[in-house]
Write a protein that holds these residues in place. Structure first.
Motif, PDB file in Angstrom:
ATOM      1  N   TYR A 298      30.844  34.789  35.186  1.00 31.32           N
ATOM      2  CA  TYR A 298      29.717  33.992  35.669  1.00 31.32           C
ATOM      3  C   TYR A 298      29.900  33.457  37.083  1.00 31.32           C
ATOM      4  O   TYR A 298      28.941  32.986  37.688  1.00 31.32           O
ATOM      5  N   LEU A 299      31.107  33.477  37.644  1.00 34.73           N
ATOM      6  CA  LEU A 299      31.303  33.009  39.024  1.00 34.73           C
ATOM      7  C   LEU A 299      31.013  34.096  40.052  1.00 34.73           C
ATOM      8  O   LEU A 299      30.971  33.823  41.255  1.00 34.73           O
ATOM      9  N   ASN A 300      30.830  35.336  39.598  1.00 34.16           N
ATOM     10  CA  ASN A 300      30.517  36.424  40.527  1.00 34.16           C
ATOM     11  C   ASN A 300      29.061  36.346  40.965  1.00 34.16           C
ATOM     12  O   ASN A 300      28.237  35.667  40.339  1.00 34.16           O
ATOM     13  N   CYS A 301      28.743  37.042  42.048  1.00 37.09           N
ATOM     14  CA  CYS A 301      27.359  37.105  42.518  1.00 37.09           C
ATOM     15  C   CYS A 301      26.481  37.623  41.377  1.00 37.09           C
ATOM     16  O   CYS A 301      26.757  38.694  40.822  1.00 37.09           O
ATOM     17  N   PRO A 302      25.434  36.896  40.962  1.00 37.06           N
ATOM     18  CA  PRO A 302      24.685  37.267  39.760  1.00 37.06           C
ATOM     19  C   PRO A 302      24.006  38.634  39.813  1.00 37.06           C
ATOM     20  O   PRO A 302      23.832  39.278  38.786  1.00 37.06           O
ATOM     21  N   PHE A 303      23.595  39.069  41.010  1.00 33.12           N
ATOM     22  CA  PHE A 303      22.988  40.394  41.112  1.00 33.12           C
ATOM     23  C   PHE A 303      23.916  41.371  41.825  1.00 33.12           C
ATOM     24  O   PHE A 303      23.513  42.457  42.219  1.00 33.12           O
ATOM     25  N   GLY A 304      25.173  40.971  41.978  1.00 30.42           N
ATOM     26  CA  GLY A 304      26.153  41.849  42.608  1.00 30.42           C
ATOM     27  C   GLY A 304      26.777  42.808  41.605  1.00 30.42           C
ATOM     28  O   GLY A 304      26.547  42.714  40.394  1.00 30.42           O
ATOM     29  N   LEU A 305      27.566  43.716  42.119  1.00 29.57           N
ATOM     30  CA  LEU A 305      28.206  44.717  41.271  1.00 29.57           C
ATOM     31  C   LEU A 305      29.710  44.494  41.256  1.00 29.57           C
ATOM     32  O   LEU A 305      30.314  44.153  42.271  1.00 29.57           O
ATOM     33  N   CYS A 306      30.276  44.689  40.094  1.00 26.36           N
ATOM     34  CA  CYS A 306      31.723  44.651  39.905  1.00 26.36           C
ATOM     35  C   CYS A 306      32.164  46.061  39.527  1.00 26.36           C
ATOM     36  O   CYS A 306      31.520  46.721  38.708  1.00 26.36           O
ATOM     37  N   SER A 307      33.232  46.544  40.140  1.00 28.69           N
ATOM     38  CA  SER A 307      33.730  47.870  39.783  1.00 28.69           C
ATOM     39  C   SER A 307      34.841  47.734  38.753  1.00 28.69           C
ATOM     40  O   SER A 307      35.695  46.845  38.854  1.00 28.69           O
ATOM     41  N   VAL A 308      34.818  48.579  37.752  1.00 28.34           N
ATOM     42  CA  VAL A 308      35.852  48.612  36.715  1.00 28.34           C
ATOM     43  C   VAL A 308      36.389  50.036  36.643  1.00 28.34           C
ATOM     44  O   VAL A 308      35.606  50.988  36.506  1.00 28.34           O
TER      45      VAL A 308
ATOM     46  N   LEU B 290      45.087  50.450  30.817  1.00 24.01           N
ATOM     47  CA  LEU B 290      45.081  49.389  31.806  1.00 24.01           C
ATOM     48  C   LEU B 290      43.733  49.429  32.511  1.00 24.01           C
ATOM     49  O   LEU B 290      42.953  50.379  32.313  1.00 24.01           O
ATOM     50  N   SER B 291      43.443  48.436  33.325  1.00 27.13           N
ATOM     51  CA  SER B 291      42.218  48.500  34.108  1.00 27.13           C
ATOM     52  C   SER B 291      42.397  47.767  35.427  1.00 27.13           C
ATOM     53  O   SER B 291      43.229  46.858  35.557  1.00 27.13           O
ATOM     54  N   PHE B 292      41.596  48.189  36.395  1.00 27.25           N
ATOM     55  CA  PHE B 292      41.612  47.635  37.749  1.00 27.25           C
ATOM     56  C   PHE B 292      40.181  47.333  38.120  1.00 27.25           C
ATOM     57  O   PHE B 292      39.324  48.222  38.081  1.00 27.25           O
ATOM     58  N   THR B 293      39.885  46.077  38.431  1.00 24.06           N
ATOM     59  CA  THR B 293      38.517  45.697  38.759  1.00 24.06           C
ATOM     60  C   THR B 293      38.462  45.075  40.148  1.00 24.06           C
ATOM     61  O   THR B 293      39.440  44.479  40.628  1.00 24.06           O
ATOM     62  N   GLN B 294      37.308  45.201  40.785  1.00 24.80           N
ATOM     63  CA  GLN B 294      37.050  44.555  42.069  1.00 24.80           C
ATOM     64  C   GLN B 294      35.709  43.826  41.979  1.00 24.80           C
ATOM     65  O   GLN B 294      34.782  44.308  41.328  1.00 24.80           O
TER      66      GLN B 294
END
Length: 241
Positions: free
Chosen positions: A129-139, A191-195
Motif C-alpha cells: 500500500y505504500l507504493n504508487c497506487p497506479f504504478g507498476l511493480c515488477s516481480v 526465490l523472487s526479486f521485485t522492484q
C-alpha cells in the motif's frame, strides 16, 4: 541469491514479516511513514552482501529487463515515473546537502528493490500500500520448481491464478491488487526479486518543483482517472509491438 541467503544471518523481523515467513531485504530509495525527505534504505549488517548482489552482472541484467519491459508495455506510466524521478536524482544526489541518494541499478527506472531469499518463497495475501497506487511493480521468479504444481501468482480481486515459471517477470499494480503466490514443493527452490517505487517519492516535489506539485494537488480528486489513463489499450500495445 540462494548462496548469499544461505550464508547470511538474518534477524527474526527479516524472516517473519507482513509478506510472509522467508528472509527478505529491501534496498534503495524511499519516502514515507514520517521521513522528512527521500532516504536511502540501510541494509545494516547485510550491507556487504547487498553490495555484491547489486553489483552482480546477472542481477543488473534482470533489473534492466524488468525496467525495459515496464517502458515497453506501459510507456505513459513509465514516462510519469521518469519525469518525476529525474528531478529526484538531480536534486538529491548532491554530497554537500548530506543526502546522497544512489540508484540500485544504473539502467532501471525503479528506485527500490526487494530480495526475497527463500529457499521457498511463498507470500501471504497482501497489497504493497505504500507504493504508487497506479504504478507498476515488477516481480521476477527465480529458482528451480515445477510451475504446474506450485509457485502460481494469485491475483485476488480478479480471482485468477497464473502459472509463473522461474525466470518469468510480471508487472502488477501491487498497491491496489491483492496478490500472493502458492508454495512450491518441499524439495524445490523458489526465490523472487521485485522492484518498486514508493508513492511518497512523488510528494517531495512540493519543495523541488512547486508548480508541478500544485498541479498534482489540483488534480488529486481525479487522480484515479489520470492513473487509469496512463495504462495503454490493447490496440496501442499491438501497434507498439
Amino acid at each position: 541469491m540462494l548462496r548469499e541467503g544461505e550464508a547470511a544471518d538474518f534477524h527474526k523481523k527479516e524472516k517473519d514479516h507482513r509478506r510472509g515467513v522467508f528472509p527478505a531485504i529491501n534496498i534503495g530509495v524511499t519516502h514515507g511513514k514520517g521521513t522528512p525527505h527521500p532516504i536511502q534504505l540501510s541494509a545494516g549488517t547485510h550491507s556487504a552482501m547487498m553490495r555484491r548482489l547489486l553489483e552482480d552482472a546477472d542481477m543488473q541484467r534482470l533489473a534492466f529487463f524488468a525496467s525495459a519491459s515496464f517502458q515497453h508495455w506501459f510507456p505513459r506510466t513509465y514516462a510519469y515515473y521518469k519525469q518525476r524521478l529525474d528531478v529526484l536524482w538531480t536534486e538529491f544526489t548532491k554530497r554537500e546537502e548530506g543526502r546522497l541518494l544512489k540508484k540500485n541499478f544504473p539502467r532501471s527506472i525503479f528506485p527500490s528493490a526487494a530480495f526475497n531469499f527463500g529457499p521457498r518463497v511463498c507470500t501471504f495475501k497482501h497489497r504493497d500500500y505504500l507504493n504508487c497506487p497506479f504504478g507498476l511493480c515488477s516481480v521476477q521468479a527465480l529458482g528451480e520448481f515445477d510451475p504446474k504444481k506450485g509457485g502460481h501468482l494469485v491475483l485476488w480481486e480478479p480471482k485468477i491464478f497464473i502459472e509463473f515459471p522461474a525466470n518469468s517477470v510480471v508487472l502488477i499494480p501491487s498497491a491496489t491488487i491483492t496478490h500472493s503466490n502458492t508454495p512450491c514443493q518441499p524439495h524445490e527452490t523458489r526465490l523472487s526479486f521485485t522492484q518498486y517505487c514508493a508513492g511518497g517519492l512523488f510528494r517531495f516535489l512540493k519543495a523541488q518543483d512547486p508548480a508541478l506539485y500544485d498541479q498534482i494537488i489540483e488534480q488529486r480528486k481525479d487522480q484515479w482517472k489520470e492513473g487509469l489513463e496512463l495504462f495503454g489499450t490493447l490496440e496501442e500495445l499491438l501497434h507498439s509491438s
